[in-house]
Write an enzyme that holds these catalytic residues in place. Structure first.
Site, PDB file in Angstrom:
ATOM      1  N   LYS A   1      39.341 -20.193  68.020  1.00 40.33           N
ATOM      2  CA  LYS A   1      40.793 -20.006  67.881  1.00 40.33           C
ATOM      3  C   LYS A   1      41.527 -21.092  68.672  1.00 40.33           C
ATOM      4  O   LYS A   1      42.474 -21.704  68.172  1.00 40.33           O
ATOM      5  CB  LYS A   1      41.217 -18.618  68.396  1.00 40.33           C
ATOM      6  CG  LYS A   1      40.801 -17.477  67.466  1.00 40.33           C
ATOM      7  CD  LYS A   1      40.991 -16.092  68.090  1.00 40.33           C
ATOM      8  CE  LYS A   1      40.434 -15.013  67.166  1.00 40.33           C
ATOM      9  NZ  LYS A   1      40.460 -13.675  67.746  1.00 40.33           N
TER      10      LYS A   1
ATOM     11  N   ASP B   1      48.787 -10.572  66.745  1.00 40.52           N
ATOM     12  CA  ASP B   1      47.779  -9.682  66.165  1.00 40.52           C
ATOM     13  C   ASP B   1      48.418  -8.559  65.338  1.00 40.52           C
ATOM     14  O   ASP B   1      47.707  -7.809  64.673  1.00 40.52           O
ATOM     15  CB  ASP B   1      46.981  -9.012  67.295  1.00 40.52           C
ATOM     16  CG  ASP B   1      45.615  -9.622  67.480  1.00 40.52           C
ATOM     17  OD1 ASP B   1      45.063 -10.163  66.506  1.00 40.52           O
ATOM     18  OD2 ASP B   1      45.098  -9.536  68.603  1.00 40.52           O
TER      19      ASP B   1
ATOM     20  N   GLN C   1      41.906 -10.797  73.275  1.00 39.44           N
ATOM     21  CA  GLN C   1      40.716 -10.586  72.451  1.00 39.44           C
ATOM     22  C   GLN C   1      40.150  -9.186  72.685  1.00 39.44           C
ATOM     23  O   GLN C   1      40.001  -8.735  73.824  1.00 39.44           O
ATOM     24  CB  GLN C   1      39.657 -11.660  72.767  1.00 39.44           C
ATOM     25  CG  GLN C   1      38.402 -11.610  71.913  1.00 39.44           C
ATOM     26  CD  GLN C   1      38.626 -11.980  70.448  1.00 39.44           C
ATOM     27  OE1 GLN C   1      39.624 -12.602  70.087  1.00 39.44           O
ATOM     28  NE2 GLN C   1      37.704 -11.605  69.595  1.00 39.44           N
TER      29      GLN C   1
HETATM   30  N1  GUN Z   1      38.300  -9.024  67.899  1.00 40.86           N
HETATM   31  C1  GUN Z   1      37.813  -9.173  66.658  1.00 40.86           C
HETATM   32  N2  GUN Z   1      38.799  -9.523  65.801  1.00 40.86           N
HETATM   33  C2  GUN Z   1      39.930  -9.592  66.524  1.00 40.86           C
HETATM   34  C3  GUN Z   1      41.284  -9.898  66.204  1.00 40.86           C
HETATM   35  O1  GUN Z   1      41.658 -10.179  65.057  1.00 40.86           O
HETATM   36  N3  GUN Z   1      42.161  -9.843  67.237  1.00 40.86           N
HETATM   37  C4  GUN Z   1      41.782  -9.513  68.499  1.00 40.86           C
HETATM   38  N4  GUN Z   1      42.721  -9.485  69.452  1.00 40.86           N
HETATM   39  N5  GUN Z   1      40.537  -9.226  68.835  1.00 40.86           N
HETATM   40  C5  GUN Z   1      39.627  -9.267  67.854  1.00 40.86           C
END
Ligand code: GUN
Length: 299
Positions: free
Chosen positions: A53, A120, A97
């Protein structure tokens, strides 16, 4: 044989639009979109996601900040960092995350993220806007938003008359996916681990979306001939062909079997996965544009 839906290609086109919008913003107001990604603990899979990311954010021309906190970070310390990021004018998007280490209560952390920076789409304000059909003013969870773009490639944007089944009911994916499909006029069934006769439910689906976290659970006889199958699973499984201890990533759908029956199908890897990161970048540039009262790019 099914059409293979190329998520890498679709993601590249989103990223191109994001990079261009980011460049325009910097030219016009002298500010780059700022994305802060926060990770706590040492889970190697989470670190791999977060690194990709951050790398993509840089490629898009963003101000990309990563906060890697130790496992023993307290709830209060994490909420303090979120409060700082909420107040930081250089940051337009914040992602914590998930999953957080076990000693955390995730929900208060998520809800402490300012809704306008919640890339998110997990804050109740953004989840509520989606639930009430306001797709324009909030931020939508990245994976369902990306999966919908792939579905649009096959069926267009109006899903009237189509039956969609989503397996999984998480806040991060299943619920927002169901609501997005509903907003697109599909007739939506949200199935989950407590549903009776999952296979029979799935066989009604013109669009079948699997997010269960179980490798190859969806079999060919669950799929209506000609259906579009979207595989959201990212499961690490042993791969003895890669030598001792080797692993590979596989989906929730038995791709080999199901691609014989489906009309269109996403592979894993190379399907929904690349779209998640692309939509995170899209949400960040949208959040940044809104801060400056500028029109937001469409994806
Ligand atoms: N863990 C797995 N996928 C995601 C996501 O799309 N956002 C976040 N914050 N954590 C994740």
């Amino acid at each position: 044989m099914a059409t293979i839906i190329d998520g890498k290609l679709a993601a590249a086109s989103v990223i191109e639009a994001v990079a261009s919008a980011s460049q325009d913003l910097e030219q016009d107001v002298g500010v780059k979109p700022g994305l802060a990604v926060v990770i706590v603990g040492n889970d190697p899979a989470s670190h791999a996601y977060v690194n990709s990311k951050s790398k993509m954010a840089k490629q898009c021309g963003f101000n990309s900040i990563q906060h890697s906190l130790p496992e023993e970070t307290t709830q209060e310390e994490l909420e303090c960092l979120v409060a700082e990021l909420n107040a930081d004018p250089a940051i337009h998007g914040i992602l914590v995350q998930l999953p957080l280490p076990k000693h955390f209560q995730s929900e208060p952390v998520i809800q402490s993220i300012a809704p306008e920076k919640d890339v998110d789409g997990l804050n109740v304000v953004n989840a509520g806007k989606l639930a009430t059909g306001d797709l324009a003013s909030g931020l939508i969870s990245c994976t369902p938003a990306g999966a919908l773009l792939l579905i649009n490639k096959i069926h267009g944007t109006d899903l009237s008359g189509l039956n969609a089944v989503v397996i999984g009911r998480s806040n991060l994916f299943g619920k927002p996916m169901g609501l997005l499909l509903l907003s697109s006029n599909a007739t939506v069934t949200m199935a989950h681990s407590r549903s009776k006769d999952l296979a029979a439910i799935c066989r009604h689906a013109d669009i079948l979306v699997a997010a269960v976290g179980r490798p190859h659970m969806v079999k060919a006889d669950w799929v209506k001939p000609g259906a579009t199958v979207i595989d959201v699973g990212i499961n690490r499984v042993p791969a003895p062909e890669k030598g001792e201890g080797g692993t590979r990533i596989t989906g929730d759908v038995d791709y080999r079997e199901c691609s014989e029956v489906a009309g269109a199908i996403t592979p894993v890897p190379g399907g929904v996965g690349p779209m998640t990161i692309a939509m995170l970048m899209a949400n960040t540039v949208v959040a940044a544009c809104r801060t400056f009262g500028r029109p937001t790019p469409k994806f």
